[in-house]
Design an enzyme around this catalytic site. Structure first.
Site, PDB file in Angstrom:
ATOM      1  CG  ASP A  91      -2.308   0.472   0.951  1.00 38.55           C
ATOM      2  OD1 ASP A  91      -2.549   0.937  -0.169  1.00 38.55           O
ATOM      3  OD2 ASP A  91      -3.154   0.393   1.851  1.00 38.55           O
ATOM      4  CB  THR A 179      -6.148  -3.449   1.937  1.00 41.04           C
ATOM      5  OG1 THR A 179      -6.089  -2.122   1.429  1.00 41.04           O
ATOM      6  CG2 THR A 179      -4.778  -3.856   2.419  1.00 41.04           C
TER       7      THR A 179
END
Length: 408
Positions: A91, A179
């Site tokens: 990320d 995610t």
């Protein structure tokens, strides 16, 4: 730029001919283009920006693959933020990589993105992210340092830029939308999403989805032989440019190679209970207005007369936009909940991809999503009631049901 245009007839899907018009027939002409980008540079005002965005999103997807390959075997790769949302080195690495590359090419355009470096600094993880970025950054980059990476992440952070009330130009990035999908060992979907807003209008968008599986049922053997790189699970990149449509190709195709781009169109469904629906992973069908009229099933082979087909699409919002823009789903509906902030990066790139594919995106009152509602940061949107994403044919019908069955 030379383009090799391939044409073939495929089973019926919605075909977008222009603003507000579609046709459905027993077969539909599908356009495919073998080129670096699927339209001439003279037709696309933001061609260079789109070309750069495709390249950096592709690099970011490879960064994700590199990190995920060791995700479950190396300590420290799976982290949690204070809000308990799982987040990974990927990320932060994606945000740093994209920020670095865009700042090098377009230094005057600010970035609005999800992460800031405070968490990495507090956990001393900058070196881990640096290694991930270095492995995928362009060769033209000078050797990177930890400070370079941290500053690049913060370039998209909350306090990086103050916009004000005038129409603004900026990039919008969701480094990894979904995610939870990234953290799953299964084929759950997750998306790297990047859009460019110019003077308040979204003009280009790129989504990279690594676990996307090509639907070979709509391709002839001749098409596959022509280079459709249709390996299951090979991933896809979807692009949109204002006025030039929405297109997809395999993520495995290199940017500078003549990969085959396929034009995307929303589906042609015009009957509510025969449409295919997506909803957020955190919401149930029963929490949405249409549940008062229809039950939901995920069994495509046994949809009853009072049921709708609910597609199980995990994770995040952008993969639902990708489903609608590609014609695999007809509708994505999201309810705005109290105390839940809706972020611009979860929607911006999806909005232009659906729009250029012939679909429509509004709030539950039928108003366009206002990306400038957050005057200072351009980070938050405030859709009344929620967000409705459709193939266009069904939009007004769904809005009418929402109006009749819910308090917006």
């Amino acid at each position: 730029m030379a383009m090799d245009i391939l044409r073939s007839h495929v089973p019926a899907v919605g075909f977008f001919h222009g603003p507000g018009t579609r046709s459905r027939s027993s077969s539909t002409l599908r356009f495919s283009v073998r080129a670096t980008l699927p339209f001439p540079q003279q037709n696309a005002r933001y061609y260079k920006e789109l070309e750069a965005a495709v390249d950096v999103v592709r690099r970011a997807c490879h960064l994700c693959l590199n990190v995920k390959s060791s995700l479950f075997s190396i300590d420290g790769k799976v982290l949690e933020k204070n809000d308990q949302t799982p987040v990974t080195v990927a990320d932060f690495g994606v945000q740093a990589l994209i920020s670095l590359e865009l700042n090098k090419l377009f230094p005057s355009i600010p970035l609005v993105a999800e992460e800031d470096s405070a968490f990495l600094r507090s956990r001393n993880l900058a070196d881990t992210v640096l290694n991930a970025v270095t492995a995928t950054a362009s060769s033209a980059c000078k050797p990177l340092t930890q400070d370079d990476v941290l500053e690049a992440i913060d370039r998209g952070g909350n306090d990086a830029f103050v916009f004000g009330s005038k129409p603004a130009t900026y990039w919008v990035l969701d480094p990894i939308d979904g995610t939870r999908g990234f953290l799953k060992a299964s084929k759950a979907l997750y998306v790297v999403g990047l859009a460019l807003v110019v003077e308040g209008e979204i003009v280009i968008g790129v989504m990279g989805c690594l676990n996307w599986e090509e639907d070979l049922s709509e391709k002839s053997s001749a098409e596959i032989e022509e280079g459709w790189d249709s390996l299951r699970g090979s991933g896809t990149v979807m692009i949109a440019h204002k006025g030039c449509g929405t297109w997809m190709k395999s993520l495995n195709s290199q940017l500078k190679s003549l990969g085959v781009w396929t034009r995307c169109f929303v589906d042609g469904s015009d009957i509510i209970h025969k449409a295919r629906y997506c909803i957020p992973d955190s919401q149930t069908w029963e929490s949405l207005p249409l549940s008062s009229l229809f039950n939901a099933t995920s069994n495509a082979d046994n949809v009853g007369s009072n049921q709708i087909l609910l597609l199980q699409t995990c994770c995040g919002s952008l993969c639902k936009y990708l489903m609608v823009a590609s014609g695999r789903a007809s509708i994505f509906i999201l309810r705005a909940k109290e105390k839940t902030i809706i972020k611009a990066w979860d929607h911006a790139v999806g909005m232009i991809c659906v729009h250029e594919a012939g679909g429509k995106v509004t709030d539950w009152k039928g108003r366009e999503i206002d990306l400038a509602a957050d005057l200072v940061g351009r980070r938050i949107i405030f859709p009344s009631g929620g967000v409705l994403v459709t193939n266009g044919n069904l939009h007004n019908q769904i809005l009418q049901i929402i109006h009749q069955t819910s308090r917006v």
